[in-house]
Design a protein around this motif. Structure first.
Motif, PDB file in Angstrom:
ATOM      1  N   GLY A  64       5.564  -1.987   7.306  1.00  0.00           N
ATOM      2  CA  GLY A  64       5.147  -1.141   8.415  1.00  0.00           C
ATOM      3  C   GLY A  64       6.195  -0.122   8.823  1.00  0.00           C
ATOM      4  O   GLY A  64       5.880   0.902   9.426  1.00  0.00           O
ATOM      5  N   MET A  65       7.473  -0.403   8.503  1.00  0.00           N
ATOM      6  CA  MET A  65       8.549   0.525   8.842  1.00  0.00           C
ATOM      7  C   MET A  65       8.612   1.704   7.878  1.00  0.00           C
ATOM      8  O   MET A  65       9.259   2.707   8.171  1.00  0.00           O
ATOM      9  CB  MET A  65       9.886  -0.227   8.836  1.00  0.00           C
ATOM     10  N   GLN A  66       7.969   1.562   6.713  1.00  0.00           N
ATOM     11  CA  GLN A  66       7.985   2.631   5.724  1.00  0.00           C
ATOM     12  C   GLN A  66       6.929   3.679   6.072  1.00  0.00           C
ATOM     13  O   GLN A  66       5.904   3.379   6.688  1.00  0.00           O
ATOM     14  CB  GLN A  66       7.718   2.066   4.329  1.00  0.00           C
ATOM     15  N   GLU A  67       7.197   4.895   5.651  1.00  0.00           N
ATOM     16  CA  GLU A  67       6.240   5.974   5.888  1.00  0.00           C
ATOM     17  C   GLU A  67       5.129   5.875   4.858  1.00  0.00           C
ATOM     18  O   GLU A  67       5.341   6.124   3.664  1.00  0.00           O
ATOM     19  CB  GLU A  67       6.940   7.333   5.790  1.00  0.00           C
ATOM     20  N   HIS A  68       3.949   5.489   5.313  1.00  0.00           N
ATOM     21  CA  HIS A  68       2.811   5.363   4.410  1.00  0.00           C
ATOM     22  C   HIS A  68       2.020   6.662   4.418  1.00  0.00           C
ATOM     23  O   HIS A  68       1.219   6.924   5.309  1.00  0.00           O
ATOM     24  CB  HIS A  68       1.921   4.191   4.818  1.00  0.00           C
ATOM     25  N   ILE A  69       2.280   7.487   3.436  1.00  0.00           N
ATOM     26  CA  ILE A  69       1.597   8.772   3.349  1.00  0.00           C
ATOM     27  C   ILE A  69       0.784   8.810   2.076  1.00  0.00           C
ATOM     28  O   ILE A  69       1.091   8.156   1.085  1.00  0.00           O
ATOM     29  CB  ILE A  69       2.610   9.940   3.354  1.00  0.00           C
ATOM     30  N   THR A  70      -0.263   9.582   2.114  1.00  0.00           N
ATOM     31  CA  THR A  70      -1.058   9.798   0.910  1.00  0.00           C
ATOM     32  C   THR A  70      -0.340  10.821   0.051  1.00  0.00           C
ATOM     33  O   THR A  70       0.093  11.875   0.535  1.00  0.00           O
ATOM     34  CB  THR A  70      -2.461  10.313   1.280  1.00  0.00           C
ATOM     35  N   VAL A  71      -0.169  10.491  -1.228  1.00  0.00           N
ATOM     36  CA  VAL A  71       0.505  11.415  -2.133  1.00  0.00           C
ATOM     37  C   VAL A  71      -0.484  12.519  -2.490  1.00  0.00           C
ATOM     38  O   VAL A  71      -1.405  12.333  -3.280  1.00  0.00           O
ATOM     39  CB  VAL A  71       0.987  10.693  -3.409  1.00  0.00           C
ATOM     40  N   GLU A  72      -0.313  13.674  -1.831  1.00  0.00           N
ATOM     41  CA  GLU A  72      -1.261  14.764  -2.007  1.00  0.00           C
ATOM     42  C   GLU A  72      -0.862  15.699  -3.136  1.00  0.00           C
ATOM     43  O   GLU A  72      -1.716  16.392  -3.695  1.00  0.00           O
ATOM     44  CB  GLU A  72      -1.385  15.542  -0.697  1.00  0.00           C
ATOM     45  N   ASP A  73       0.420  15.768  -3.438  1.00  0.00           N
ATOM     46  CA  ASP A  73       0.873  16.640  -4.512  1.00  0.00           C
ATOM     47  C   ASP A  73       0.354  16.107  -5.843  1.00  0.00           C
ATOM     48  O   ASP A  73       0.692  14.998  -6.250  1.00  0.00           O
ATOM     49  CB  ASP A  73       2.401  16.693  -4.510  1.00  0.00           C
ATOM     50  N   ALA A  74      -0.460  16.869  -6.527  1.00  0.00           N
ATOM     51  CA  ALA A  74      -1.087  16.419  -7.777  1.00  0.00           C
ATOM     52  C   ALA A  74      -0.046  16.117  -8.834  1.00  0.00           C
ATOM     53  O   ALA A  74      -0.188  15.155  -9.607  1.00  0.00           O
ATOM     54  CB  ALA A  74      -2.067  17.478  -8.277  1.00  0.00           C
ATOM     55  N   PHE A  75       1.035  16.896  -8.879  1.00  0.00           N
ATOM     56  CA  PHE A  75       2.073  16.660  -9.888  1.00  0.00           C
ATOM     57  C   PHE A  75       2.760  15.320  -9.642  1.00  0.00           C
ATOM     58  O   PHE A  75       2.965  14.532 -10.568  1.00  0.00           O
ATOM     59  CB  PHE A  75       3.102  17.792  -9.864  1.00  0.00           C
ATOM     60  N   VAL A  76       3.099  15.036  -8.360  1.00  0.00           N
ATOM     61  CA  VAL A  76       3.772  13.776  -8.036  1.00  0.00           C
ATOM     62  C   VAL A  76       2.849  12.600  -8.325  1.00  0.00           C
ATOM     63  O   VAL A  76       3.267  11.577  -8.881  1.00  0.00           O
ATOM     64  CB  VAL A  76       4.233  13.769  -6.561  1.00  0.00           C
ATOM     65  N   SER A  77       1.598  12.711  -7.935  1.00  0.00           N
ATOM     66  CA  SER A  77       0.650  11.627  -8.177  1.00  0.00           C
ATOM     67  C   SER A  77       0.487  11.364  -9.671  1.00  0.00           C
ATOM     68  O   SER A  77       0.426  10.207 -10.102  1.00  0.00           O
ATOM     69  CB  SER A  77      -0.707  11.972  -7.556  1.00  0.00           C
ATOM     70  N   ASP A  78       0.426  12.424 -10.456  1.00  0.00           N
ATOM     71  CA  ASP A  78       0.326  12.257 -11.907  1.00  0.00           C
ATOM     72  C   ASP A  78       1.588  11.613 -12.461  1.00  0.00           C
ATOM     73  O   ASP A  78       1.528  10.752 -13.351  1.00  0.00           O
ATOM     74  CB  ASP A  78       0.095  13.617 -12.567  1.00  0.00           C
TER      75      ASP A  78
END
Length: 508
Positions: A64-78
């Motif tokens: 819960g202390m970590q930043e839970h963000i959706t990886v929106e950058d297509a390059f990073v997600s790939d």
């Protein structure tokens, strides 16, 4: 009951052992009052602020202390998906489901080209993954295994008992804290207590009989570069690194976000804060990898001198594994009260066995009264609301635990002795059995000499267990090719060598 916890929380009333016993006696004869006591505890106490003591922070809080963000950058997600594919490739696993077992290796379609350091460094620092299938971050460039093997060799040769203990402690501590290399990884695989070294034999033995059950279980050998993340500071890991671990675990364990799981490492469940071990709800299951990684990190910290000042003794053993485990969560049929921040207080049995002679050599209640009441009522944190709750809950439930234990003890011994001829293990072990209604689950094993409560074994029956931490390496490592390692000094020697050139030990 709610007022009791509010007073405890606000430190308005300090309860003596006599006070706790009186409350327990009341709750032990009044099921409705015990239920109200449990509800008040869960409402008032299990949402407390995160502690500044690492050993009091559980996996749920750490995640819960970590930043839970959706990886929106297509390059990073790939990039994440490519790294997960690299990690999955050749990851080995063992699964036991519906009474059947299998051992396999993942063979996934790997990316055409591995992720490179140049690709990683092109990203902003906060998005950089700290691992790939082949790359990882280490604090020290040189491999640690030569120094560790040197310490282990000195330990084997030392005659003075005090120095011998010190050397062994240094070796085990280094094995859990130093940056990983391939040979250290193989050394960790040698730990007899790690689940992969006894669970397959246990499932085979149980399958020949009908009395005991085993929870559905999947064990994986964590890729070296991912396991190395636990040697880093967990709170410096990037969101990208954690996302890699989450996606890897979801695929490797075939997780279903609608299910509930019990998790542990190969030797350590951290169930004494049950929020570490129980994973439920879609978001928790999605981030289950972070839970396992944090438990692995925290277990290694027990061996760290710099952290031992926070009322935490230095201990080694909890981090000596390369395995992670996901099991089905066994739902409580008996509506037991809880201890350890949510752990159902089932009746459990610790049975000591001699696998060489196929007999039971001792048995004890797992939640033994003298041990539990001392833990909850007579240690430094005895005035903690959690320990007060657990003392009262345990004491109120003690009669039921004792009655169930006494009613089933002899049958447990008889059924264990029936399966021992089919258990293909050597030495002496403890066997942990959990009762859930009329079902009896074997949930854990460990070497008898390492197990608490072994004082129930009659004097003279308990034997020491020989340890061997030096793996045989032949054509399996980039460090050693067509060579073995001398068991006396750890020096690599060519295959077929009769005498070690370093220490003159006879090898064959």
């Amino acid at each position: 009951m709610l007022d009791i916890f509010k007073n405890i929380l606000n430190k308005k009333k300090k309860l003596t052992i006599s006070d706790k016993d009186k409350i327990a006696a009341l709750l032990g004869t009044n099921a409705e009052a015990l239920e109200a006591f449990e509800k008040a505890y869960h409402k008032e106490m299990l949402n407390e602020p995160v502690s500044d003591n690492l050993f009091a922070v559980n996996a749920k809080q750490a995640s819960g202390m970590q930043e839970h963000i959706t990886v929106e950058d297509a390059f990073v997600s790939d990039l994440i998906d490519r790294i997960v594919a690299e990690l999955l490739q050749n990851t080995t696993y063992y699964t036991y489901k519906d009474g059947k077992s299998s051992s396999r290796t993942y063979h996934v379609l790997s990316p055409s080209t591995p992720v490179t350091k140049e690709e990683i460094m092109a990203l902003p620092a906060e998005l950089r993954p700290q691992l790939t299938g082949d790359l990882m971050i280490r604090d020290i460039k040189d491999d640690a295994y030569p120094a560790l093997i040197g310490i282990y060799t000195d330990y084997r040769m030392e005659k003075d008992p005090k120095k011998k203990r010190q050397l062994y402690g240094m070796f085990r501590q280094g094995l859990e804290l130093q940056d990983l290399d391939e040979i250290m990884y193989r050394m960790l695989e040698m730990n007899q207590n790690s689940i992969g070294n006894w669970f397959p034999q246990l499932t085979e033995a149980v399958s020949e009989h009908s009395f005991f059950q085993i929870p559905d279980t999947t064990i994986i050998k964590v890729p070296l570069t991912m396991l190395q993340l636990a040697r880093l500071d967990y709170f410096t890991l990037t969101r990208t690194s954690l996302e890699i671990v989450d996606r890897f675990c979801e695929k490797a364990f075939h997780l279903d976000r609608e299910k509930e799981y019990f998790i542990k490492t190969g030797v350590f469940s951290s169930k004494y804060d049950f929020r570490n071990a129980r994973v439920s709800g879609a978001e928790e299951v999605r981030t289950l990898g972070e839970y396992l990684l944090y438990i692995q990190f925290q277990s290694g910290c027990y061996a760290h001198y710099d952290l031992s000042g926070r009322n935490q003794p230095v201990m080694s053993g909890q981090g000596s594994t390369v395995e992670w485990v996901v099991r089905e969560f066994i739902q409580d049929k008996e509506d037991n009260p809880t201890i350890y921040k949510g752990l159902p207080l089932h009746t459990e049995y610790r049975v000591f066995i001699d696998a060489d002679t196929d007999r039971v050599i001792g048995i004890s209640p797992y939640w033994r009264s003298d041990v539990m009441k001392h833990r909850f009522g007579h240690e430094e944190d005895q005035d903690s609301p959690h320990q007060i709750h657990d003392y009262i809950t345990y004491s109120a439930h003690e009669k039921i635990l004792t009655e169930r234990y006494n009613a089933n003890k002899e049958r447990i011994i008889q059924e264990v002795e029936k399966l021992l001829p089919d258990l293909k293990l050597n030495g002496q072990w403890s066997l942990d059995i959990m009762q859930n209604g009329d079902d009896f689950y074997i949930i854990d094993m460990a070497l008898a000499k390492n197990s608490a409560l072994n004082d129930c074994v009659p004097k003279g029956l308990l034997r020491d267990a020989e340890e061997d931490w030096i793996p045989k390496l032949k054509e399996t490592s980039r460090y050693v090719s067509d060579e073995d390692i001398c068991v006396c000094c750890g020096t690599p020697v060519p295959e077929g060598t009769m005498i070690c050139a370093n220490c003159q030990a006879k090898l064959h």
